[in-house]
Write a protein that holds these residues in place. Structure first.
Motif, mmCIF file in Angstrom:
data_model
loop_
_atom_site.group_PDB
_atom_site.id
_atom_site.type_symbol
_atom_site.label_atom_id
_atom_site.label_comp_id
_atom_site.label_asym_id
_atom_site.label_seq_id
_atom_site.Cartn_x
_atom_site.Cartn_y
_atom_site.Cartn_z
ATOM 1 N N GLY A 135 0.791 -1.231 0.000
ATOM 2 C CA GLY A 135 0.000 0.000 0.000
ATOM 3 C C GLY A 135 0.823 1.281 0.000
ATOM 4 N N LEU A 136 1.898 1.285 0.775
ATOM 5 C CA LEU A 136 2.688 2.515 0.891
ATOM 6 C C LEU A 136 3.316 2.904 -0.447
ATOM 7 N N LEU A 139 0.562 3.884 -2.940
ATOM 8 C CA LEU A 139 0.057 5.222 -2.645
ATOM 9 C C LEU A 139 0.975 6.271 -3.281
ATOM 10 N N ASP A 288 7.003 -5.492 4.549
ATOM 11 C CA ASP A 288 5.902 -4.540 4.627
ATOM 12 C C ASP A 288 5.534 -4.450 6.107
ATOM 13 N N ASN A 289 5.519 -3.255 6.635
ATOM 14 C CA ASN A 289 5.198 -3.090 8.050
ATOM 15 C C ASN A 289 6.128 -3.849 8.990
ATOM 16 N N ASP A 336 6.288 8.059 5.226
ATOM 17 C CA ASP A 336 6.696 7.244 6.376
ATOM 18 C C ASP A 336 8.013 7.792 6.942
ATOM 19 N N HIS A 374 1.966 5.727 8.466
ATOM 20 C CA HIS A 374 1.065 4.750 7.840
ATOM 21 C C HIS A 374 0.651 3.618 8.761
ATOM 22 N N THR A 375 1.194 3.590 9.946
ATOM 23 C CA THR A 375 0.907 2.409 10.767
ATOM 24 C C THR A 375 1.112 2.673 12.253
ATOM 25 N N ASN A 482 -6.585 8.133 2.719
ATOM 26 C CA ASN A 482 -6.003 7.718 1.437
ATOM 27 C C ASN A 482 -7.029 7.671 0.306
ATOM 28 N N LYS A 573 -3.489 -8.784 8.939
ATOM 29 C CA LYS A 573 -4.482 -8.698 7.853
ATOM 30 C C LYS A 573 -5.390 -9.936 7.853
ATOM 31 N N GLU A 674 -4.975 -1.783 10.749
ATOM 32 C CA GLU A 674 -4.713 -1.379 9.356
ATOM 33 C C GLU A 674 -4.753 0.143 9.270
ATOM 34 N N GLY A 675 -3.669 0.736 8.758
ATOM 35 C CA GLY A 675 -3.653 2.193 8.646
ATOM 36 C C GLY A 675 -4.875 2.673 7.884
HETATM 37 O O1 CGF Z 1 0.337 1.834 3.996
HETATM 38 C C1 CGF Z 1 0.498 0.638 4.746
HETATM 39 C C2 CGF Z 1 0.807 -0.501 3.826
HETATM 40 N N1 CGF Z 1 0.914 -1.777 4.440
HETATM 41 O O2 CGF Z 1 1.979 -0.312 3.110
HETATM 42 N N2 CGF Z 1 1.597 0.777 5.580
HETATM 43 N N3 CGF Z 1 2.601 0.829 5.829
HETATM 44 N N4 CGF Z 1 3.585 0.903 6.289
HETATM 45 C C3 CGF Z 1 -0.681 0.390 5.616
HETATM 46 O O3 CGF Z 1 -0.548 -0.812 6.332
HETATM 47 C C4 CGF Z 1 -1.977 0.467 4.845
HETATM 48 O O4 CGF Z 1 -3.062 0.332 5.696
HETATM 49 C C5 CGF Z 1 -2.046 1.800 4.114
HETATM 50 O O5 CGF Z 1 -3.161 1.806 3.280
HETATM 51 C C6 CGF Z 1 -0.824 1.992 3.261
HETATM 52 C C7 CGF Z 1 -0.794 3.346 2.583
HETATM 53 O O6 CGF Z 1 -1.022 4.362 3.477
#
Ligand code: CGF
Length: 833
Positions: A135-136, A139, A288-289, A336, A374-375, A482, A573, A674-675
């Protein structure tokens, strides 16, 4: 049966392209030139890959002309620019997007078809640019598309990884990681060998007296690595603005290799320097995270921040403005905490190189930066060990200590009776070894901090950053929920749905203003419209079914309910909740009489996603999904009533096939973890319903589309702490339905139970941190409601249409405008010529 007007017939971007230009494309002028000259092929030995390269190069020419003009225009108007710093840009494929954005896809299709190519096959030749985890990174890619579309003067800065996220193969049910050679045949980047920056590491700091008698610091010795710029043009949709994504690649500064050593026969060490330097931009960390604190990762971060800052400062200095004007010209957004060192680097440049006083410099720095969190997951919060930083970036550590000192002094002044607050908010964690808390540094060095969905931003303020809200007041913290770009995630991924909507709305303006979708709601009872909507969904399901057949060998029934969960595999998740639900369904079907089976709504449960290579539990979940698929899909007692599919190597281009094809998709994270989630938005925008917890942006999606159009279940975020406490004190009984599922696993129904014992015991015996058992019952019950609702196809269709009509809020353009207004203070640049 589809009667919607084709893109060429209605008002759209394509209509704005002058006829001579369209004609030239139709006659494949540009294409043929590239095939014959750049590729040195003839049209008679032009295969699909060459057709892709020829088309891509022809479009690249177009992009680069607009790119040049955009850069000139932006330099000339000298307006404030945005710099988006992201360690990840999950771009996916470029050609299709470029064709749509510049409005020449229809003529390209015709031209290719004259030459005997199907445009889809040509598009499929392209490698995904997968410089991100999830997601990051996605985005960040949506930001680029939107900033260009809205004409914001904006640059992205990232790393040019030689290997993006690994390719995933499934071998005997297990994930296997394969390197991703995405740069082979990549026509979209322009090496700028003239734009290089020397980046320093290690060494030591010396104090000296400058010509004004001032004591200054100089960072000396150490190792130099060169950063080389690679530029990627980013076209906006229906605009001439073509912004820039600059990616840095690392290279040894000492040239190719050491000839003396080479000649002396010491071949290996002759290339060692070069290899060490190139390693910096070699791989994307596939987590991720999750942060692991590896030195190479810190090197990557500094390398990229320092090169980008050098570039930004150089550009600013050309304007000959006073330093105080820097924040009026430059907004830097930190995606981030990964680019937090940019804060320290700017302070270092201003005080050590440009001779500004500390306070004056710090004032400029804080006005320049904004930080997006984001988290709230603790394992994702970056911390770097002090000894590591001391060794690699000695001057930066000094500056961090100084920032911390001034900050703590100010806190002490304001809260003289609260000694604990100082250790709580200190940038330095007093652990062994001491750690630098990057999120705190990012907050202190920025003027705005934002979360990515309402619940997430509220949780930040009430938990993680509570003390900082007390210190700075609530205004420093904000929320920007988002969004996603409708160009890729509707128009490109689902062209027929996009065309149908355009037909009803009289054009494609909704792709630039997604709130116009609300007019679709007026057609919810229009019979022909509804029929077409249903046909399109079915076509999309068939397309996915073909993909599944080609990649897994399994046949799936397109009339079945397609239930999709595609995202990174992570315990929070809760793909484990989903697969346990599938097992529950399987066991229930097995126990049914023939009569009962007739009432079952056939399902295809589709999973996809990568596990971080070192994340053993996530890999176990993948293994379980694949083993369940193996058993279920071959069971004649079940037949079409249930199929389980794991789509290997989930990526952006697969998401473009999967999202339009779902009936229901799952967004079922433990509440509060979840962000935001963004695939939830992609699925709803494509007419799929969702089942989800009250988490992340599910909450705002519910608010927008209405509670009656979403299947919510599970405990709320506010209950999570209490439930975890209860588990901790043994006040817990495994859900009886889940127990039945676990019994089947323990009976080796899905392979050796030992393979899954860690997974089941994490729930039964070790506290069930993600509350799988607590939510299981309501999850199963809600799925029963989904089945029931799906049987009433007319109502289902109405929900689908209504939901799409109400998704306007989730456009990335709304997000970009909110950042521009409330964080960057940047205006779009009018492009009317
Ligand atoms: O960013 C996240 C995704 N996993 O990459 N985070 N990070 N780090 C969040 O967990 C998502 O919930 C979010 O939508 C995304 C973008 O902001």
């Amino acid at each position: 049966t589809f009667t919607g007007l084709g893109p060429a017939e209605i008002k759209n971007v394509e209509a704005s392209i002058p006829e001579p230009l369209r004609e030239a494309w139709r006659e494949h002028k540009y294409f043929v030139r590239h095939v014959e000259t750049t590729l040195a092929r003839s049209l008679y030995n032009c295969d699909e890959l060459a057709a892709y390269s020829g088309t891509a190069l022809a479009f690249r020419d177009r992009l680069i002309i607009e790119w040049n003009k955009t850069q000139q225009r932006q330099t000339f108007t000298d307006q404030k620019r945005v710099y988006y710093l992201s360690l990840e840009f999950l771009m996916g494929r470029t050609l299709d997007n470029a064709m749509l954005n510049v409005g020449l896809k229809d003529v390209a299709r015709d031209g290719l078809s004259d030459l005997g190519f199907r445009i889809e096959d040509v598009i499929n030749q392209e490698h995904d640019a997968a410089l991100g985890n999830g997601g990051l990174g996605r985005l960040a890619a949506c930001f680029l598309d939107s900033m260009a579309t809205l004409n914001y003067p904006a640059w992205g800065y990232g790393l040019r990884y030689r290997y993006g996220i690994f390719k995933q193969e499934i071998v005997n049910g297990y994930q296997v990681e394969i390197p991703d050679y995405w740069l082979d045949n990549n026509p979209w980047e322009f090496p700028r060998h003239e734009i290089t920056v020397d980046i320093q590491f290690y060494g030591n700091v010396k104090k000296y007296q400058d010509e004004n008698g001032r004591i200054s610091n100089s960072w000396e010795d150490g190792e130099i690595v060169q950063a080389i710029a690679y530029d990627v043009p980013i076209p906006g949709y229906g605009t001439k603005t073509t912004n820039n994504l600059r990616l840095w690649s690392s290279k040894a500064s000492s040239g190719e290799f050491d000839f003396q050593k080479f000649n002396a026969g010491d071949y290996e060490s002759a290339v060692a320097d070069q290899q060490r330097a190139e390693t910096i931009s070699a791989v994307l960390y596939p987590n991720d995270n999750l942060e692991r604190g590896k030195e190479l990762r810190l090197k990557q971060q500094y390398f990229w921040c320092a090169a980008s800052l050098f570039d930004i400062v150089r550009r600013f200095k050309k304007t000959k403005r006073a330093w105080a004007e820097f924040p009026d010209q430059v907004a830097i957004q930190l995606n981030d905490t990964h680019p937090t060192l940019a804060i320290v680097e700017l302070q270092r440049i201003l005080i050590d190189k440009e001779g500004l006083e500390w306070d004056e410099a710090w004032n400029i720095v804080t006005k320049t930066f904004g930080y997006t969190n984001h988290t709230v997951l603790p394992e994702a919060l970056e911390k770097w060990s002090v000894p590591l930083m001391q060794n690699l970036l000695p001057r930066h550590l000094q500056i961090i200590y100084e920032v911390n000192l001034f900050f703590l002094q100010s806190v002490e002044k304001r809260f003289p009776n609260d000694r604990d607050i100082l250790s709580r908010v200190s940038i330095i964690e007093e652990s062994h070894p001491k750690m630098v808390r990057m999120a705190y540094l990012a907050i202190i060095g920025s003027h705005k901090v934002n979360g990515v969905a309402e619940l997430h931003s509220d949780l930040l303020k009430s938990t993680l950053f509570k003390d900082f809200v007390k210190i700075y007041g609530p205004d420093r913290f904000t929320n920007v929920t988002n969004g996603i770009t409708p160009r890729r995630w509707l128009h490109q991924a689902n062209p027929r749905l996009s065309a149908l909507i355009a037909e009803k709305l009289g054009g494609y303006d909704f792709l630039k203003d997604l709130t116009l979708l609300d007019k679709v709601e007026a057609f919810v009872d229009d019979k022909a419209f509804r029929e077409e909507w249903a046909v399109i969904k079915r076509e999309n399901k068939l397309r996915l079914a073909r993909h599944i057949k080609a990649t897994t060998g399994f046949d799936v029934n397109p009339n079945a309910l397609f239930d999709v969960q595609v995202k990174r595999i992570h315990e929070y998740k809760r793909q484990q909740l989903n697969i346990f639900g599938v097992i529950h369904r399987y066991l229930s079907i097995k126990a049914m009489s023939a009569e009962e089976k007739k009432k079952v709504v056939p399902r295809v449960s589709i999973f996809g996603g990568k596990a971080a290579p070192g994340y053993w539990m996530a890999k176990t979940i993948i293994h379980l999904i694949n083993n369940v698929a193996d058993v279920v899909n071959k069971d004649p007692e079940v037949g079409d009533l249930l199929k389980v599919i794991f789509i290997a190597d989930y990526n952006v281009s697969k998401a473009e096939i999967i999202c339009p094809a779902s009936d229901i998709s799952e967004h079922i994270s433990t509440a509060g973890t979840e962000g935001s989630g963004t695939s939830n938005m992609k699925f709803v925008l494509n007419g799929g319903l969702i089942i989800g917890t009250c988490d992340g942006a599910n909450i705002e999606i519910t608010r927008e589309i209405g509670e009656q159009n979403i299947f919510l279940f599970g405990n709320l975020a506010e209950d999570v702490e209490d439930l975890r406490h209860r588990h901790f004190y043994g006040d817990f009984k495994l859900d009886p339905q889940l127990e039945r599922v676990f019994d089947a696993i323990k009976d080796n129904v899905f392979g050796d139970k030992a393979d899954f014992s860690a997974l089941t015991s994490s729930i039964e015996e070790h506290g069930d941190y993600y509350l799988v058992s607590d939510d299981f019952n309501s999850y199963i019950t809600t799925h029963e409601m989904v089945d029931e609702a799906f049987q009433n196809q007319e109502e289902w269709l109405a929900k689908s249409i209504t939901s799409v009509a109400r998704m306007g809020f989730f456009s990335m353009d709304r997000v970009t405008n909110e950042y521009a207004d409330s964080i960057w203070n940047v205006e779009p640049l009018d492009v009317t010529d």
